[in-house]
Design a protein around this motif. Sequence first.
Motif, PDB file in Angstrom:
ATOM      1  N   LEU A 139     -14.482 -20.248 -11.361  1.00 21.85           N
ATOM      2  CA  LEU A 139     -13.755 -19.101 -11.675  1.00 21.85           C
ATOM      3  C   LEU A 139     -13.779 -18.076 -10.937  1.00 21.85           C
ATOM      4  N   ASP A 140     -15.252 -17.600 -10.643  1.00 25.41           N
ATOM      5  CA  ASP A 140     -15.570 -16.142 -10.054  1.00 25.41           C
ATOM      6  C   ASP A 140     -15.486 -16.392  -8.757  1.00 25.41           C
ATOM      7  N   GLU A 141     -15.628 -17.461  -8.079  1.00 23.83           N
ATOM      8  CA  GLU A 141     -15.411 -17.820  -6.695  1.00 23.83           C
ATOM      9  C   GLU A 141     -13.921 -17.664  -6.231  1.00 23.83           C
ATOM     10  N   ALA A 142     -13.093 -18.274  -7.213  1.00 30.47           N
ATOM     11  CA  ALA A 142     -11.530 -18.292  -7.095  1.00 30.47           C
ATOM     12  C   ALA A 142     -11.114 -17.010  -7.192  1.00 30.47           C
ATOM     13  N   ILE A 143     -11.658 -16.045  -8.126  1.00 33.45           N
ATOM     14  CA  ILE A 143     -11.283 -14.699  -8.278  1.00 33.45           C
ATOM     15  C   ILE A 143     -11.447 -13.902  -6.886  1.00 33.45           C
ATOM     16  N   GLU A 144     -12.816 -14.090  -6.386  1.00 32.10           N
ATOM     17  CA  GLU A 144     -13.084 -13.474  -5.367  1.00 32.10           C
ATOM     18  C   GLU A 144     -12.323 -13.802  -4.104  1.00 32.10           C
ATOM     19  N   LEU A 145     -11.965 -14.921  -3.841  1.00 30.66           N
ATOM     20  CA  LEU A 145     -11.304 -15.300  -2.925  1.00 30.66           C
ATOM     21  C   LEU A 145      -9.685 -14.781  -2.931  1.00 30.66           C
ATOM     22  N   THR A 146      -9.226 -14.574  -3.955  1.00 33.42           N
ATOM     23  CA  THR A 146      -8.069 -14.099  -4.096  1.00 33.42           C
ATOM     24  C   THR A 146      -8.008 -12.764  -3.875  1.00 33.42           C
ATOM     25  N   LYS A 147      -9.005 -11.941  -4.191  1.00 30.85           N
ATOM     26  CA  LYS A 147      -9.188 -10.507  -3.611  1.00 30.85           C
ATOM     27  C   LYS A 147      -9.268 -10.361  -2.183  1.00 30.85           C
ATOM     28  N   GLU A 148      -9.967 -11.372  -1.851  1.00 31.03           N
ATOM     29  CA  GLU A 148     -10.168 -11.375  -0.188  1.00 31.03           C
ATOM     30  C   GLU A 148      -8.770 -11.409   0.422  1.00 31.03           C
ATOM     31  N   LEU A 149      -8.115 -12.416  -0.005  1.00 34.63           N
ATOM     32  CA  LEU A 149      -6.794 -12.748   0.582  1.00 34.63           C
ATOM     33  C   LEU A 149      -5.806 -11.663   0.389  1.00 34.63           C
ATOM     34  N   ASP A 150      -6.011 -10.763  -0.479  1.00 31.29           N
ATOM     35  CA  ASP A 150      -5.056 -10.033  -1.101  1.00 31.29           C
ATOM     36  C   ASP A 150      -3.766 -10.571  -1.303  1.00 31.29           C
ATOM     37  N   VAL A 151      -3.556 -11.546  -2.035  1.00 25.44           N
ATOM     38  CA  VAL A 151      -2.401 -11.946  -2.334  1.00 25.44           C
ATOM     39  C   VAL A 151      -1.771 -11.274  -3.829  1.00 25.44           C
ATOM     40  N   GLU A 152      -0.537 -11.334  -3.659  1.00 23.82           N
ATOM     41  CA  GLU A 152       0.188 -10.445  -5.041  1.00 23.82           C
ATOM     42  C   GLU A 152      -0.077 -11.265  -6.505  1.00 23.82           C
ATOM     43  N   ASN A 153       0.223 -12.542  -6.190  1.00 20.64           N
ATOM     44  CA  ASN A 153      -0.130 -13.375  -7.664  1.00 20.64           C
ATOM     45  C   ASN A 153      -0.803 -14.446  -7.532  1.00 20.64           C
ATOM     46  N   ALA A 154      -1.838 -14.677  -8.080  1.00 21.67           N
ATOM     47  CA  ALA A 154      -2.733 -16.094  -8.068  1.00 21.67           C
ATOM     48  C   ALA A 154      -2.539 -16.750  -9.421  1.00 21.67           C
ATOM     49  N   TYR A 155      -2.887 -18.053  -9.152  1.00 21.83           N
ATOM     50  CA  TYR A 155      -2.588 -19.222 -10.325  1.00 21.83           C
ATOM     51  C   TYR A 155      -3.772 -20.060  -9.982  1.00 21.83           C
ATOM     52  N   PHE A 156      -4.582 -20.075 -11.191  1.00 21.63           N
ATOM     53  CA  PHE A 156      -5.850 -21.126 -11.011  1.00 21.63           C
ATOM     54  C   PHE A 156      -5.646 -22.533 -11.845  1.00 21.63           C
ATOM     55  N   THR A 157      -5.722 -23.527 -10.989  1.00 19.90           N
ATOM     56  CA  THR A 157      -5.445 -24.927 -11.311  1.00 19.90           C
ATOM     57  C   THR A 157      -6.778 -25.754 -11.439  1.00 19.90           C
ATOM     58  N   HIS A 158      -6.488 -27.058 -11.581  1.00 18.82           N
ATOM     59  CA  HIS A 158      -7.444 -28.111 -11.626  1.00 18.82           C
ATOM     60  C   HIS A 158      -8.813 -27.606 -12.618  1.00 18.82           C
ATOM     61  N   ILE A 159      -8.219 -27.487 -13.875  1.00 17.77           N
ATOM     62  CA  ILE A 159      -9.333 -26.751 -14.708  1.00 17.77           C
ATOM     63  C   ILE A 159      -9.950 -27.861 -15.669  1.00 17.77           C
ATOM     64  N   SER A 160     -11.047 -27.625 -15.875  1.00 16.26           N
ATOM     65  CA  SER A 160     -11.695 -28.593 -16.871  1.00 16.26           C
ATOM     66  C   SER A 160     -12.102 -27.901 -18.151  1.00 16.26           C
ATOM     67  N   HIS A 161     -12.457 -28.493 -19.063  1.00  8.78           N
ATOM     68  CA  HIS A 161     -12.567 -28.239 -20.489  1.00  8.78           C
ATOM     69  C   HIS A 161     -13.759 -27.364 -20.584  1.00  8.78           C
ATOM     70  N   GLN A 162     -14.536 -27.361 -19.561  1.00 10.11           N
ATOM     71  CA  GLN A 162     -15.919 -26.333 -19.398  1.00 10.11           C
ATOM     72  C   GLN A 162     -15.303 -24.825 -19.092  1.00 10.11           C
ATOM     73  N   LEU A 163     -14.435 -24.708 -18.640  1.00  9.53           N
ATOM     74  CA  LEU A 163     -13.740 -23.469 -18.241  1.00  9.53           C
ATOM     75  C   LEU A 163     -13.766 -22.530 -19.530  1.00  9.53           C
ATOM     76  N   GLY A 164     -13.210 -23.254 -20.770  1.00  9.06           N
ATOM     77  CA  GLY A 164     -13.058 -22.632 -22.010  1.00  9.06           C
ATOM     78  C   GLY A 164     -11.440 -22.630 -22.352  1.00  9.06           C
ATOM     79  N   LEU A 165     -11.249 -22.118 -23.342  1.00  4.16           N
ATOM     80  CA  LEU A 165      -9.869 -21.819 -24.122  1.00  4.16           C
ATOM     81  C   LEU A 165      -8.933 -20.909 -23.081  1.00  4.16           C
TER      82      LEU A 165
END
Length: 253
Positions: free
Chosen positions: A205-231
């Motif tokens: 999750l942190d890597e996806a957030i940092e990548l999104t910030k680097e790319l400077d996109v308007e909207n980001a959606y995180f997918t391919h999520i496991s139960h380990q990520l949390g509710l």
Amino acid sequence: MKFTFLGSGTSQGIPIIGCTCKVCTSDDKKDKRLRSSLLVQSKNTTVNIDAGPDFRYQMLRAGVMKMDAIIITHEHMDHTAGLDEVRAFNFIQNKPMEIYATERVQKRLREQYSYIFQNGDYPGVPQVVLKTIDMKTPFTIGDIKFIPIKVMHGQLPVLGFRMGDFTYVTDANYIGETEKNLIKGSKHFVVNALRKKNHHSHFTLDEAIELTKELDVENAYFTHISHQLGLHAEVSKDLPKGMQLAWDELSIE
């Protein structure tokens, strides 16, 4: 165009068989995740990205009555195990289904589905036509242009795609600078965020957030999520502005 998340879960989906964790037993429908897949629709064209083991139910749930082609990002079974179900579209549309994939992935599909390619005239066998994707060359299906984006899933090359202002990347833990330039300028960016703990072939999750910030996109959606990520509800509260967890049946127009 309209983009619909048919599935936003990892290879086991959520809930996982036999698991009693708080995510797998959650009553929140946003914590129920089928295997990752994206439906892409324009006025005249319908394309599915990946066809995992939940493909049949995903088509029924979304009410899909027409399919022009299926694109396969890579050969792992959670992205290919539903290809037998194209038989329904063969019957409805009275023609073979076009399957777009790289030559490497095509070779694996011929192994996984040998009965399709060795017994193509047998009644009830899915009818498919393989179309080759060159990782460096954009291609068009109907009125939708797809720009391939090569990412790495551990040691395995995987394809993401940019479609207009929308970019979709699943199963990755590295994106090179040249490929990042293909993503920049997207209004919507989808990328995998498996869990919080490090993983050998997926972004955290942190890597996806940092990548999104680097790319400077308007909207980001995180997918391919496991139960380990949390509710879904708990994780969502801590995400930066413009970023959110995707969920099954979420549509973006």
